[in-house]
Motif scaffolding. Sequence first.
Motif, PDB file in Angstrom:
ATOM      1  N   CYS A  47       0.846  -1.186   0.000  1.00 26.36           N
ATOM      2  CA  CYS A  47       0.000   0.000   0.000  1.00 26.36           C
ATOM      3  C   CYS A  47       0.888   1.245   0.000  1.00 26.36           C
ATOM      4  N   CYS A  50       0.187   3.299   3.681  1.00 29.78           N
ATOM      5  CA  CYS A  50       0.686   2.807   4.972  1.00 29.78           C
ATOM      6  C   CYS A  50       1.847   1.834   4.828  1.00 29.78           C
ATOM      7  N   CYS A  52       2.030  -1.170   4.047  1.00 30.93           N
ATOM      8  CA  CYS A  52       1.862  -2.565   4.449  1.00 30.93           C
ATOM      9  C   CYS A  52       1.912  -3.445   3.200  1.00 30.93           C
ATOM     10  N   CYS A  90      -7.165  -0.377   0.547  1.00 30.56           N
ATOM     11  CA  CYS A  90      -6.301  -1.051   1.518  1.00 30.56           C
ATOM     12  C   CYS A  90      -7.117  -1.296   2.789  1.00 30.56           C
ATOM     13  N   HIS A  92      -5.970  -2.268   5.602  1.00 34.26           N
ATOM     14  CA  HIS A  92      -5.227  -1.882   6.802  1.00 34.26           C
ATOM     15  C   HIS A  92      -5.506  -0.445   7.206  1.00 34.26           C
ATOM     16  N   CYS A  93      -5.297   0.490   6.265  1.00 35.26           N
ATOM     17  CA  CYS A  93      -5.439   1.910   6.603  1.00 35.26           C
ATOM     18  C   CYS A  93      -6.730   2.500   6.019  1.00 35.26           C
TER      19      CYS A  93
END
Length: 133
Positions: A47, A50, A52, A90, A92-93
């Motif tokens: 990403c 972030c 990741c 994403c 994650h973020c």
Amino acid sequence: MCSKTSITEILGINDTNLEILGNSKKIIKGVEYTVLSGRLTYTPNYCPKCRCKNEKYDIVKNGSQTVKVLFNRVNVNPLLLIIKKQRFYCKHCEATFMAETPLTDKGCFISRDVKKLIVLNLCEMKSMSLIAR
Ligand SMILES: [Zn+2]
């Protein structure tokens, strides 16, 4: 009809993630353009927001956005590339981002190719006025 690879090679479009789907002619403001339509998609490794890693489908495809990119002239007609760019999400973020291509700077719709030519032309004009002086 040449293969898709050779068209992009001739035009100097060096992006393996870009698939050319078709071409046509279009008149915009009295100027005839050669219009190539394509699709830009790939699986991102990480990403950009972030950083990741994209493991276990952390980054998913999330629609697409169509952008127009202007290129230098091919014969007499300016070339317009209409690209359907893949959008990603994403997990994650929770950020979304667009597929990137080395053909243009981020968020810019004029190809680097055209920018290079403008710079070259400017250099030429400057030297010509210097010579004239
Ligand atoms: Zn992220």
